[in-house]
Write a protein that holds these residues in place. Structure first.
Motif, PDB file in Angstrom:
ATOM      1  N   UNK A   1      17.836  15.258  11.630  1.00 45.32           N
ATOM      2  CA  UNK A   1      19.230  14.933  11.682  1.00 45.32           C
ATOM      3  C   UNK A   1      19.173  14.078  10.005  1.00 45.32           C
ATOM      4  N   UNK A   2      18.345  13.634   9.465  1.00 48.39           N
ATOM      5  CA  UNK A   2      18.326  13.163   7.856  1.00 48.39           C
ATOM      6  C   UNK A   2      17.987  14.129   7.157  1.00 48.39           C
ATOM      7  N   UNK A   3      19.019  14.401   6.148  1.00 47.05           N
ATOM      8  CA  UNK A   3      19.536  15.032   4.592  1.00 47.05           C
ATOM      9  C   UNK A   3      18.391  15.822   3.794  1.00 47.05           C
ATOM     10  N   UNK A   4      17.361  14.826   4.148  1.00 50.04           N
ATOM     11  CA  UNK A   4      16.565  15.203   2.834  1.00 50.04           C
ATOM     12  C   UNK A   4      15.008  15.578   3.821  1.00 50.04           C
ATOM     13  N   UNK A   5      14.599  15.196   4.883  1.00 48.13           N
ATOM     14  CA  UNK A   5      13.403  15.443   5.416  1.00 48.13           C
ATOM     15  C   UNK A   5      13.809  16.876   7.182  1.00 48.13           C
ATOM     16  N   UNK A   6      15.679  16.912   6.962  1.00 44.63           N
ATOM     17  CA  UNK A   6      15.541  17.628   8.282  1.00 44.63           C
ATOM     18  C   UNK A   6      15.031  18.929   8.029  1.00 44.63           C
ATOM     19  N   UNK A   7      14.418  19.704   6.712  1.00 42.52           N
ATOM     20  CA  UNK A   7      14.089  20.920   6.807  1.00 42.52           C
ATOM     21  C   UNK A   7      12.282  21.052   7.081  1.00 42.52           C
ATOM     22  N   UNK A   8      11.449  19.998   7.771  1.00 40.19           N
ATOM     23  CA  UNK A   8      10.582  20.018   7.617  1.00 40.19           C
ATOM     24  C   UNK A   8      10.254  20.229   9.203  1.00 40.19           C
TER      25      UNK A   8
END
Length: 236
Positions: free
Chosen positions: A198-205
């Motif tokens: 759900x994190x905008x910065x880490x969601x890609x992981x």
């Protein structure tokens, strides 16, 4: 356990000499290749395999729940290896089995300087724990991982630094830790990775942008179809 190696007529020692004897007949360059592969190469290959699987899983369309669960299983694979090695520390101290080349003459030892105890093999433990963890996450990648772990075990015997039972013990330990603690690991890691997703910065992981977009596209057409059906019913 050290007593198993006292007699050169027992199957453990016989198999050790049979496999290690291949190193004596092999070209020098092949021994050097097996030395590098068995000491470092296959461990690195296992890490690359897990990373490849993670890259594939995070791009797969699906819900956030499915993505978090799959990535949690992959995160557990290297953690299981670390836990298994820690469990092996007291086992080695209790068994105190010397390296095979200390008790048996005529072995072709490809790696010098091994002064710690032999049972169980750390390399076999680590690779099998990661392979089983990977298998839980993805069957296809897991089968490749299991093959890599088996090759690692063969290399350790070929190199003259472990008995076959050291390798089998490592396989058993790695498998037990990876499987028995997998439910607990999933219970702890899945909620954490849901939060990461759900994190905008880490969601890609956890889930790639393409996977998110694919999930949205799969929902929107269905919603439109439902609205159109309702309109047709009203018209009728």
């Amino acid at each position: 356990m050290a007593g198993l190696a006292d007699s050169g007529s027992n199957p453990d020692v016989d198999l050790l000499y049979d496999i290690n004897g291949l190193a004596k007949d092999a070209p020098h360059w092949l021994d050097r290749v097996v030395e590098f592969v068995g000491e470092y190469g296959l461990l690195f290959a296992m890490i690359l395999l897990i990373m490849w699987c993670w890259w594939t899983v995070r791009r797969r369309p699906g819900s956030a729940e499915e993505a978090a669960s799959s990535v949690a299983a992959l995160v557990w694979a290297p953690l299981a290896a670390a836990v298994a090695v820690l469990v092996n520390v007291p086992i080695r101290g209790f068994v105190e089995r010397p390296r095979p080349f200390l008790d048996h003459q005529g072995l072709e030892v490809l790696v010098a300087g091994k002064t710690d105890y032999s049972f169980v093999s750390d390399h076999a433990t680590i690779t099998m724990a990661m392979a089983v963890g990977l298998f839980v996450a993805n069957r296809k990648f897991g089968l490749v991982g299991l093959g890599t772990a088996l090759l690692e075990g063969f290399c350790r015997i070929y190199m003259g630094v472990h008995y076959p039972t050291d390798v089998v013990g490592g396989f058993a330990l790695g498998t037990a830790v990876a499987l028995l603690l997998s439910p607990l690991a999933s219970l702890l890691l899945t909620p954490l990775l849901k939060a990461v997703e759900r994190s905008p910065r880490l969601g890609w992981a956890v889930r790639s942008r393409a996977a998110r977009a694919g999930a949205r596209d799969a929902v929107i057409p269905g919603a439109r179809s439902g609205a159109a059906d309702k309109e047709r019913d009203l018209a009728a």
